[in-house]
Design an enzyme around this catalytic site. Structure first.
Site, PDB file in Angstrom:
ATOM      1  CG  HIS A 115      -1.955  -1.105   1.047  1.00 18.43           C
ATOM      2  ND1 HIS A 115      -2.855  -1.681   2.171  1.00 18.43           N
ATOM      3  CD2 HIS A 115      -2.390  -1.850   0.177  1.00 18.43           C
ATOM      4  CE1 HIS A 115      -3.413  -2.727   1.773  1.00 18.43           C
ATOM      5  NE2 HIS A 115      -3.369  -2.775   0.666  1.00 18.43           N
ATOM      6  CB  CYS A 126       5.329  14.551 -13.996  1.00 18.10           C
ATOM      7  SG  CYS A 126       6.044  15.023 -12.613  1.00 18.10           S
ATOM      8  CB  THR A 183      -3.530  -8.179   8.794  1.00 20.50           C
ATOM      9  OG1 THR A 183      -4.367  -7.593   7.788  1.00 20.50           O
ATOM     10  CG2 THR A 183      -3.013  -9.562   8.650  1.00 20.50           C
ATOM     11  CB  SER A 184      -8.578  -6.984  10.692  1.00 15.08           C
ATOM     12  OG  SER A 184      -8.465  -5.754   9.730  1.00 15.08           O
TER      13      SER A 184
HETATM   14  C1  BV8 Z   1      -8.414  -2.168  -5.238  1.00 14.41           C
HETATM   15  C2  BV8 Z   1      -3.029   2.882   2.742  1.00 14.41           C
HETATM   16  C3  BV8 Z   1      -8.823  -2.378  -7.501  1.00 14.41           C
HETATM   17  C4  BV8 Z   1      -3.513   4.350   2.746  1.00 14.41           C
HETATM   18  C5  BV8 Z   1      -4.797   1.519   2.586  1.00 14.41           C
HETATM   19  C6  BV8 Z   1     -16.396  -3.573  -1.095  1.00 14.41           C
HETATM   20  C7  BV8 Z   1     -16.161  -5.251  -0.608  1.00 14.41           C
HETATM   21  C8  BV8 Z   1     -14.862  -5.681  -0.545  1.00 14.41           C
HETATM   22  C9  BV8 Z   1     -13.887  -4.811  -1.104  1.00 14.41           C
HETATM   23  C10 BV8 Z   1     -14.054  -3.676  -1.652  1.00 14.41           C
HETATM   24  C11 BV8 Z   1     -15.304  -3.273  -1.786  1.00 14.41           C
HETATM   25  N1  BV8 Z   1     -15.282  -1.709  -2.201  1.00 14.41           N
HETATM   26  C12 BV8 Z   1     -14.008  -1.773  -2.617  1.00 14.41           C
HETATM   27  C13 BV8 Z   1     -13.144  -2.816  -2.298  1.00 14.41           C
HETATM   28  C14 BV8 Z   1     -11.831  -2.857  -2.291  1.00 14.41           C
HETATM   29  C15 BV8 Z   1     -11.157  -2.325  -1.265  1.00 14.41           C
HETATM   30  C16 BV8 Z   1     -11.180  -2.908   0.208  1.00 14.41           C
HETATM   31  O1  BV8 Z   1     -10.987  -4.110   0.319  1.00 14.41           O
HETATM   32  N2  BV8 Z   1     -12.215  -2.074   0.782  1.00 14.41           N
HETATM   33  C17 BV8 Z   1     -12.380  -2.814   2.203  1.00 14.41           C
HETATM   34  C18 BV8 Z   1     -12.437  -1.643   3.163  1.00 14.41           C
HETATM   35  C19 BV8 Z   1     -13.877  -3.703   2.250  1.00 14.41           C
HETATM   36  N3  BV8 Z   1      -9.883  -2.144  -1.703  1.00 14.41           N
HETATM   37  C20 BV8 Z   1      -9.240  -1.294  -2.392  1.00 14.41           C
HETATM   38  O2  BV8 Z   1      -9.815  -0.252  -2.636  1.00 14.41           O
HETATM   39  C21 BV8 Z   1      -7.712  -1.565  -2.777  1.00 14.41           C
HETATM   40  N4  BV8 Z   1      -7.744  -1.262  -4.273  1.00 14.41           N
HETATM   41  O3  BV8 Z   1      -9.056  -3.114  -4.741  1.00 14.41           O
HETATM   42  O4  BV8 Z   1      -8.388  -1.602  -6.469  1.00 14.41           O
HETATM   43  C22 BV8 Z   1     -10.278  -1.783  -7.205  1.00 14.41           C
HETATM   44  C23 BV8 Z   1     -10.450  -0.689  -7.929  1.00 14.41           C
HETATM   45  C24 BV8 Z   1     -12.065  -0.221  -7.763  1.00 14.41           C
HETATM   46  C25 BV8 Z   1     -12.895  -0.576  -7.082  1.00 14.41           C
HETATM   47  C26 BV8 Z   1     -12.709  -2.044  -6.696  1.00 14.41           C
HETATM   48  C27 BV8 Z   1     -11.385  -2.648  -6.673  1.00 14.41           C
HETATM   49  C28 BV8 Z   1      -6.845  -0.782  -2.014  1.00 14.41           C
HETATM   50  C29 BV8 Z   1      -6.856  -1.043  -0.637  1.00 14.41           C
HETATM   51  C30 BV8 Z   1      -5.668  -0.217  -0.014  1.00 14.41           C
HETATM   52  C31 BV8 Z   1      -6.356   0.907   0.618  1.00 14.41           C
HETATM   53  N5  BV8 Z   1      -5.145   1.590   1.573  1.00 14.41           N
HETATM   54  N6  BV8 Z   1      -3.746   1.846   3.369  1.00 14.41           N
HETATM   55  C32 BV8 Z   1      -3.383   4.879   4.442  1.00 14.41           C
HETATM   56  O5  BV8 Z   1      -3.009   3.838   5.250  1.00 14.41           O
HETATM   57  O6  BV8 Z   1      -4.001   5.956   4.412  1.00 14.41           O
HETATM   58  S1  BV8 Z   1      -5.623   0.126   3.504  1.00 14.41           S
HETATM   59  C33 BV8 Z   1      -5.217   0.231   5.169  1.00 14.41           C
HETATM   60  O7  BV8 Z   1      -6.211  -0.315   5.945  1.00 14.41           O
HETATM   61  C34 BV8 Z   1      -3.920  -0.346   5.688  1.00 14.41           C
HETATM   62  O8  BV8 Z   1      -2.900  -0.373   4.662  1.00 14.41           O
HETATM   63  C35 BV8 Z   1      -4.569  -1.881   5.624  1.00 14.41           C
HETATM   64  O9  BV8 Z   1      -4.339  -2.600   4.572  1.00 14.41           O
HETATM   65  C36 BV8 Z   1      -5.827  -1.795   6.251  1.00 14.41           C
HETATM   66  C37 BV8 Z   1      -6.004  -1.860   7.604  1.00 14.41           C
HETATM   67  O10 BV8 Z   1      -6.221  -3.283   7.775  1.00 14.41           O
HETATM   68  P1  BV8 Z   1      -4.893  -3.637   8.993  1.00 14.41           P
HETATM   69  O11 BV8 Z   1      -3.554  -3.318   8.707  1.00 14.41           O
HETATM   70  O12 BV8 Z   1      -5.410  -5.146   9.179  1.00 14.41           O
HETATM   71  O13 BV8 Z   1      -5.381  -3.035  10.414  1.00 14.41           O
HETATM   72  P2  BV8 Z   1      -6.797  -3.304  11.353  1.00 14.41           P
HETATM   73  O14 BV8 Z   1      -6.870  -1.992  12.223  1.00 14.41           O
HETATM   74  O15 BV8 Z   1      -7.896  -3.512  10.485  1.00 14.41           O
HETATM   75  O16 BV8 Z   1      -6.276  -4.434  12.042  1.00 14.41           O
HETATM   76  C38 BV8 Z   1      -5.188  -4.492  12.937  1.00 14.41           C
HETATM   77  C39 BV8 Z   1      -5.140  -6.013  13.526  1.00 14.41           C
HETATM   78  O17 BV8 Z   1      -4.033  -6.119  14.151  1.00 14.41           O
HETATM   79  C40 BV8 Z   1      -6.504  -6.515  14.043  1.00 14.41           C
HETATM   80  O18 BV8 Z   1      -6.815  -7.831  13.935  1.00 14.41           O
HETATM   81  C41 BV8 Z   1      -6.039  -6.594  15.622  1.00 14.41           C
HETATM   82  O19 BV8 Z   1      -6.535  -7.638  16.400  1.00 14.41           O
HETATM   83  C42 BV8 Z   1      -4.381  -6.984  15.256  1.00 14.41           C
HETATM   84  N7  BV8 Z   1      -3.382  -6.466  16.586  1.00 14.41           N
HETATM   85  C43 BV8 Z   1      -3.978  -5.154  17.306  1.00 14.41           C
HETATM   86  N8  BV8 Z   1      -2.779  -5.084  17.931  1.00 14.41           N
HETATM   87  C44 BV8 Z   1      -1.908  -6.153  17.962  1.00 14.41           C
HETATM   88  C45 BV8 Z   1      -2.339  -6.847  16.669  1.00 14.41           C
HETATM   89  N9  BV8 Z   1      -1.726  -7.946  16.223  1.00 14.41           N
HETATM   90  C46 BV8 Z   1      -0.357  -8.487  16.778  1.00 14.41           C
HETATM   91  N10 BV8 Z   1      -0.026  -7.601  17.798  1.00 14.41           N
HETATM   92  C47 BV8 Z   1      -0.322  -6.518  18.325  1.00 14.41           C
HETATM   93  N11 BV8 Z   1      -0.002  -5.728  19.297  1.00 14.41           N
HETATM   94 ZN    ZN Z   2       4.995  16.727 -11.685  1.00 16.30          ZN
END
Ligand code: BV8
Ligand code: ZN
Length: 240
Positions: A115, A126, A183-184
């Site tokens: 990401h 550009c 990751t979730s």
């Molecule tokens: C794409 C960068 C093609 C920016 C990020 C409808 C249904 C399904 C999918 C979609 C939908 N509509 C659109 C989609 C696709 C969408 C998607 O998946 N949406 C989700 C919300 C449903 N995906 C996209 O858009 C991707 N592109 O698919 O392109 C396309 C194009 C057009 C239309 C359709 C498809 C791009 C996705 C990337 C987005 N950018 N980040 C920024 O950070 O600002 S995503 C961002 O959120 C992170 O990078 C990461 O990926 C995500 C967060 O998830 P996690 O990292 O897992 O964090 P989270 O808080 O959720 O969980 C933490 C976990 O850690 C928990 O389980 C917790 O228990 C655990 N934890 C906590 N403490 C600890 C621990 N574990 C261990 N030790 C600890 N101490």
């Molecule tokens: Zn430029």
């Protein structure tokens, strides 16, 4: 804890590690969905989409500037270092959703930033790209070509960097052990990487204080934090 799979671990020499925000939580970087998670305070669709950026680039830039300040202050934790240690004994690939650069800071060399990176900027017009060291005085900053500069991260609705994504699929498809931590698995397509590994017959180990959609699919699901469980796991693997 690892007896059930110890024998299979013995033969594991290609290891892929899939990580998310949870592994950086103990470095002071909030997760997205946790109780003090980023998405609790901000609507991702209002800040992490190209539409939001064109609607109010200053607001989006301010948000990323605040997060970047926090990232610059943060240090890797024992979870990041354990993964870096593994490189001494096995072929490792780190497939991370994190944009904080902490895996590289901990010494991991084979890191795939699915990401993007909050430490890098790019031009929306550009192909200018560069790592940055500090805040900008005027927001949004403008490129020499006149285009608006933006964080080099992947926003919702945007495609992942295709070269990085293709290589991540190759790594996941050829590993014989995949560790999934912090990751979730809610965001696609990153959440499909464990399926590529499973299809290749790899051992799957999950480290997460909470259950995830893959918890019933993995060989071993450890309810613990990454900083606690990863050093033990790596110790066991390295001794095998
Ligand atoms: C794409 C960068 C093609 C920016 C990020 C409808 C249904 C399904 C999918 C979609 C939908 N509509 C659109 C989609 C696709 C969408 C998607 O998946 N949406 C989700 C919300 C449903 N995906 C996209 O858009 C991707 N592109 O698919 O392109 C396309 C194009 C057009 C239309 C359709 C498809 C791009 C996705 C990337 C987005 N950018 N980040 C920024 O950070 O600002 S995503 C961002 O959120 C992170 O990078 C990461 O990926 C995500 C967060 O998830 P996690 O990292 O897992 O964090 P989270 O808080 O959720 O969980 C933490 C976990 O850690 C928990 O389980 C917790 O228990 C655990 N934890 C906590 N403490 C600890 C621990 N574990 C261990 N030790 C600890 N101490
Ligand atoms: Zn430029």
């Amino acid at each position: 804890m690892f007896d059930k799979i110890k024998d299979r671990l013995k033969t594991a020499n290609k290891i892929s590690v899939v990580t998310g925000a949870g592994i950086s939580q103990e470095s002071g970087i909030p997760t997205f969905r946790g109780k003090d998670g980023l998405w609790k305070k901000h609507d991702p669709m209002k800040l992490a989409t190209i539409e939001a950026f064109y609607e109010d680039p200053k607001l989006v830039w301010q948000w990323y500037q605040d997060r970047r300040e926090n990232v610059f202050k943060s240090k890797p934790n024992s979870g990041h270092y354990a993964i870096a240690d593994l490189e001494k004994f096995s072929e490792i690939s780190v497939l991370t959703q994190n944009i904080d650069g902490l895996h590289r800071k901990a010494g991991s060399s084979n890191v795939y930033e699915l990401h993007g990176s909050i430490i890098r900027i790019k031009c929306s017009n550009c192909n200018f790209k560069k790592d940055i060291k500090g805040p900008f005085s005027t927001l949004p900053p403008i490129c020499e070509c006149g285009g608006i500069l933006r964080p080099d991260v992947v926003w919702f609705g945007e495609l992942l960097p295709q070269d990085v994504w293709r290589q991540a699929i190759v790594q996941a498809s050829k590993c014989d052990l995949m560790i999934i931590t912090g990751t979730s698995l809610q965001v696609s397509p990153a959440n499909t990487l464990p399926i590529y590994a499973k299809q290749n017959g790899a051992i799957l180990i999950e480290v997460n204080p909470e259950l995830t959609p893959m918890s019933s699919e993995v060989d071993l699901s450890i309810r613990a934090s990454s900083s606690e469980a990863l050093p033990k796991l790596v110790n066991t693997i390295n001794k095998l």
